[in-house]
Design a protein around this motif. Structure first.
Motif, PDB file in Angstrom:
ATOM      1  N   ASN A  37     126.472  -4.377  37.947  1.00 61.41           N
ATOM      2  CA  ASN A  37     125.763  -5.623  38.248  1.00 61.41           C
ATOM      3  C   ASN A  37     124.979  -5.540  39.555  1.00 61.41           C
ATOM      4  OD1 ASN A  37     126.778  -6.798  35.921  1.00 61.41           O
ATOM      5  ND2 ASN A  37     128.514  -7.711  36.968  1.00 61.41           N
ATOM      6  N   GLU A  42     118.277  -3.215  35.121  1.00 61.56           N
ATOM      7  CA  GLU A  42     118.390  -3.471  33.678  1.00 61.56           C
ATOM      8  C   GLU A  42     117.801  -2.339  32.840  1.00 61.56           C
ATOM      9  OE1 GLU A  42     119.647  -6.185  31.849  1.00 61.56           O
ATOM     10  OE2 GLU A  42     120.572  -6.816  33.729  1.00 61.56           O
ATOM     11  N   GLU A  43     116.681  -1.788  33.274  1.00 63.47           N
ATOM     12  CA  GLU A  43     116.016  -0.754  32.475  1.00 63.47           C
ATOM     13  C   GLU A  43     116.800   0.558  32.418  1.00 63.47           C
ATOM     14  OE1 GLU A  43     114.030  -0.759  36.574  1.00 63.47           O
ATOM     15  OE2 GLU A  43     114.542  -2.286  35.105  1.00 63.47           O
ATOM     16  N   SER A  77     128.419  -7.340  27.158  1.00 56.02           N
ATOM     17  CA  SER A  77     127.011  -7.142  27.516  1.00 56.02           C
ATOM     18  C   SER A  77     126.250  -6.367  26.447  1.00 56.02           C
ATOM     19  CB  SER A  77     126.892  -6.401  28.849  1.00 56.02           C
ATOM     20  OG  SER A  77     127.225  -5.034  28.697  1.00 56.02           O
ATOM     21  N   ARG A  79     125.886  -3.256  26.499  1.00 55.02           N
ATOM     22  CA  ARG A  79     125.220  -2.133  27.166  1.00 55.02           C
ATOM     23  C   ARG A  79     126.209  -1.377  28.036  1.00 55.02           C
ATOM     24  NH1 ARG A  79     120.482  -5.408  29.765  1.00 55.02           N
ATOM     25  NH2 ARG A  79     122.225  -6.773  30.070  1.00 55.02           N
TER      26      ARG A  79
END
Length: 108
Positions: A37, A42-43, A77, A79
């Motif tokens: 976090n 994000e990418e 999530s 991911r």
């Protein structure tokens, strides 16, 4: 995750109880949910594959696994982050990150 699964499956087999006892002090260094976090854009996150979800759900149903909240956060999530994602902060950051985790005893 695959290394953890291999160890976990081997250690929980009926004839492998001794392996688990001898290896019970293994420490797992890596990215935890708070690290992801705070440090990982994000990418750089990778979508979970069906096999990842299957393994994660199997781990969460295990009585042996501690820190299930880490796995649950990943499933929620959808991911995951590879530790190499830390290279986005520079090529020397990964070594510094691991050293910090060891010094702070921030591992599983």
């Amino acid at each position: 995750m695959d290394l953890f699964i291999a160890f976990f499956l081997h250690a929980t087999r009926e004839n492998s109880a001794k392996s688990f006892i001898r290896a019970c002090n293994v420490k797992w260094l890596g990215l935890r949910k708070d690290d992801i976090n705070q440090l990982i854009p994000e990418e750089c996150l990778v979508p979970l594959k069906p096999r990842d979800l299957q393994i994660a759900k199997s781990l969460m149903s295990s009585e042996i696994l501690q820190h299930k909240e880490e796995v649950a956060a990943m499933v929620e999530s959808g991911r995951r982050a590879e530790i190499e994602a830390l290279y986005c902060h520079g090529y020397d950051y990964l070594g510094k990150f691991l050293a910090m985790k060891i010094v702070q005893a921030n591992y599983l």
